[in-house]
Design a protein around this motif. Structure first.
Motif, PDB file in Angstrom:
ATOM      1  N   SER A  75       0.831  -1.195   0.000  1.00 26.82           N
ATOM      2  CA  SER A  75       0.000   0.000   0.000  1.00 26.82           C
ATOM      3  C   SER A  75       0.873   1.255   0.000  1.00 26.82           C
ATOM      4  O   SER A  75       2.103   1.157  -0.086  1.00 26.82           O
ATOM      5  CB  SER A  75      -0.938  -0.013   1.211  1.00 26.82           C
ATOM      6  OG  SER A  75      -0.183  -0.054   2.411  1.00 26.82           O
ATOM      7  N   PRO A  77       1.036   4.315   2.366  1.00 30.79           N
ATOM      8  CA  PRO A  77       0.779   5.257   3.465  1.00 30.79           C
ATOM      9  C   PRO A  77       1.664   6.490   3.344  1.00 30.79           C
ATOM     10  O   PRO A  77       2.598   6.535   2.537  1.00 30.79           O
ATOM     11  CB  PRO A  77       1.127   4.445   4.709  1.00 30.79           C
ATOM     12  CG  PRO A  77       2.094   3.419   4.231  1.00 30.79           C
ATOM     13  CD  PRO A  77       1.702   3.098   2.829  1.00 30.79           C
ATOM     14  N   THR A  78       1.371   7.478   4.172  1.00 32.90           N
ATOM     15  CA  THR A  78       2.159   8.705   4.188  1.00 32.90           C
ATOM     16  C   THR A  78       2.974   8.764   5.480  1.00 32.90           C
ATOM     17  O   THR A  78       2.455   8.509   6.569  1.00 32.90           O
ATOM     18  CB  THR A  78       1.246   9.941   4.097  1.00 32.90           C
ATOM     19  OG1 THR A  78       0.553   9.900   2.838  1.00 32.90           O
ATOM     20  CG2 THR A  78       2.056  11.231   4.175  1.00 32.90           C
ATOM     21  N   PHE A  79       4.259   9.083   5.354  1.00 33.66           N
ATOM     22  CA  PHE A  79       5.158   9.186   6.484  1.00 33.66           C
ATOM     23  C   PHE A  79       5.743  10.595   6.548  1.00 33.66           C
ATOM     24  O   PHE A  79       5.330  11.502   5.824  1.00 33.66           O
ATOM     25  CB  PHE A  79       6.275   8.145   6.361  1.00 33.66           C
ATOM     26  CG  PHE A  79       5.792   6.718   6.363  1.00 33.66           C
ATOM     27  CD1 PHE A  79       5.317   6.134   7.525  1.00 33.66           C
ATOM     28  CD2 PHE A  79       5.796   5.948   5.200  1.00 33.66           C
ATOM     29  CE1 PHE A  79       4.869   4.821   7.549  1.00 33.66           C
ATOM     30  CE2 PHE A  79       5.345   4.630   5.201  1.00 33.66           C
ATOM     31  CZ  PHE A  79       4.886   4.063   6.374  1.00 33.66           C
ATOM     32  N   SER A  86       6.207  15.805   4.692  1.00 29.26           N
ATOM     33  CA  SER A  86       5.320  14.683   4.437  1.00 29.26           C
ATOM     34  C   SER A  86       5.798  13.925   3.201  1.00 29.26           C
ATOM     35  O   SER A  86       6.133  14.525   2.176  1.00 29.26           O
ATOM     36  CB  SER A  86       3.892  15.202   4.227  1.00 29.26           C
ATOM     37  OG  SER A  86       3.025  14.144   3.898  1.00 29.26           O
ATOM     38  N   SER A  88       4.656  10.619   0.861  1.00 29.44           N
ATOM     39  CA  SER A  88       3.755   9.522   0.515  1.00 29.44           C
ATOM     40  C   SER A  88       4.501   8.485  -0.313  1.00 29.44           C
ATOM     41  O   SER A  88       5.304   8.839  -1.190  1.00 29.44           O
ATOM     42  CB  SER A  88       2.555  10.046  -0.276  1.00 29.44           C
ATOM     43  OG  SER A  88       1.783   8.965  -0.775  1.00 29.44           O
ATOM     44  N   THR A 172       1.031   2.614  12.279  1.00 27.89           N
ATOM     45  CA  THR A 172       1.065   2.638  10.816  1.00 27.89           C
ATOM     46  C   THR A 172       2.305   1.931  10.284  1.00 27.89           C
ATOM     47  O   THR A 172       2.233   1.134   9.341  1.00 27.89           O
ATOM     48  CB  THR A 172       1.031   4.082  10.305  1.00 27.89           C
ATOM     49  OG1 THR A 172      -0.158   4.731  10.778  1.00 27.89           O
ATOM     50  CG2 THR A 172       1.064   4.128   8.781  1.00 27.89           C
ATOM     51  N   ASP A 175       2.093  -1.956  11.120  1.00 25.52           N
ATOM     52  CA  ASP A 175       1.118  -2.618  10.241  1.00 25.52           C
ATOM     53  C   ASP A 175       1.677  -2.731   8.820  1.00 25.52           C
ATOM     54  O   ASP A 175       1.449  -3.741   8.126  1.00 25.52           O
ATOM     55  CB  ASP A 175      -0.194  -1.833  10.228  1.00 25.52           C
ATOM     56  CG  ASP A 175      -0.999  -2.018  11.511  1.00 25.52           C
ATOM     57  OD1 ASP A 175      -0.653  -2.920  12.301  1.00 25.52           O
ATOM     58  OD2 ASP A 175      -1.958  -1.244  11.712  1.00 25.52           O
ATOM     59  N   TYR A 176       2.365  -1.705   8.402  1.00 28.42           N
ATOM     60  CA  TYR A 176       2.959  -1.690   7.056  1.00 28.42           C
ATOM     61  C   TYR A 176       3.994  -2.804   6.910  1.00 28.42           C
ATOM     62  O   TYR A 176       4.000  -3.543   5.924  1.00 28.42           O
ATOM     63  CB  TYR A 176       3.595  -0.319   6.829  1.00 28.42           C
ATOM     64  CG  TYR A 176       3.981  -0.002   5.403  1.00 28.42           C
ATOM     65  CD1 TYR A 176       3.091  -0.190   4.354  1.00 28.42           C
ATOM     66  CD2 TYR A 176       5.234   0.528   5.111  1.00 28.42           C
ATOM     67  CE1 TYR A 176       3.429   0.134   3.050  1.00 28.42           C
ATOM     68  CE2 TYR A 176       5.592   0.864   3.812  1.00 28.42           C
ATOM     69  CZ  TYR A 176       4.684   0.652   2.788  1.00 28.42           C
ATOM     70  OH  TYR A 176       5.027   0.978   1.494  1.00 28.42           O
ATOM     71  N   ASP A 180       2.058  -5.620   4.783  1.00 28.97           N
ATOM     72  CA  ASP A 180       2.431  -5.376   3.389  1.00 28.97           C
ATOM     73  C   ASP A 180       3.727  -6.088   3.000  1.00 28.97           C
ATOM     74  O   ASP A 180       3.811  -6.679   1.927  1.00 28.97           O
ATOM     75  CB  ASP A 180       2.586  -3.876   3.149  1.00 28.97           C
ATOM     76  CG  ASP A 180       1.254  -3.147   3.155  1.00 28.97           C
ATOM     77  OD1 ASP A 180       0.833  -2.658   2.099  1.00 28.97           O
ATOM     78  OD2 ASP A 180       0.619  -3.048   4.230  1.00 28.97           O
TER      79      ASP A 180
END
Length: 245
Positions: A75, A77-79, A86, A88, A172, A175-176, A180
């Protein structure tokens, strides 16, 4: 008194004794020995072998391996990157990238991993592979602020245009990594700071569509060599597919 002329019969006889064949150009030559012939054959085979080996090595260098299998798509996500901006994961779309998971206070495998990542960065630059990006995600986001990541990046001479260091929300990130990338990470409670987190030593190769294409241990030189070979393969097949479109 006149000089006596040579007797033709006598001259012919003497000449015949000196050269019984009657051919004055004949030279007595012996055929080459078996040892000499064997030597020439062996030398010829050696020359052919050396030339063949050189040709084979050149062909091997030019040969591009088939692309690796496609695993799951990660996926986006944005870090937050090391500059506090920021970031993405969609910013990596259309590019090949290599990801690893580290933390800056790590005293065991992380320095080795980041050293190999720096070597990979240098190799990419030497081979003018500008489309390949590197990403290091911290597993210790509470301590690894953008400032801490920036100091770490500078220590390993990271090129900010190619190698990104990311932090963010712990859930986040975890989970990533788990869902993923299918890698494990956890806090190693009761251990010294340098060993506070358990995480994989793998470099993960992803294609321009965020598909995982392979896992490579940063602790194995052969794996690092295989990673470079696969990057070449992916780059080659990406360029070919773009031309066909």
């Amino acid at each position: 008194m006149s000089e006596k002329e040579p007797d033709p019969l006598t001259s012919t006889s003497n000449s015949a004794e000196a050269n019984p064949t009657g051919n004055s150009l004949t030279v007595d030559r012996k055929p080459p020995s078996a040892l000499v012939l064997t030597g020439w054959i062996l030398l010829s085979l050696l020359v052919i072998g050396v030339a063949g080996a050189a040709w084979f090595q050149q062909l091997r260098k030019q040969r591009v391996a088939p692309p690796p299998p496609v695993y799951n798509q990660v996926s986006a996500p944005t870090f937050i990157d090391e500059t506090g901006t920021s970031f993405s994961i969609t910013e990596l779309d259309g590019r090949i990238w290599v990801a690893d998971f580290i933390f800056t206070r790590c005293g065991s495998q992380c320095p080795v991993m980041s050293t190999h990542m720096r070597k990979l960065q240098n190799w990419l630059e030497e081979n003018e592979m500008g489309n390949v990006q590197l990403v290091s995600v911290t597993v210790d986001p509470e301590s690894d602020s953008p400032e801490a990541l920036k100091r770490y990046a500078e220590a390993f001479k990271a090129d900010p245009e190619r190698w990104h260091f990311l932090t963010g929300d712990r859930k986040t990130i975890y989970d990533y990594i788990l869902n993923d990338f299918h890698l494990e990470t956890a806090e190693n409670e009761g251990k010294p700071v340098a060993d506070l987190f358990v995480h994989s030593d793998k470099f993960v190769l992803l294609d321009r569509n965020r598909h995982i294409r392979g896992y490579y241990s940063a602790m194995e030189d052969r794996d690092m060599e295989k990673l470079r070979e696969t990057i070449i393969s992916l780059s080659h097949h990406d360029q070919t597919s773009k031309k066909d479109q």
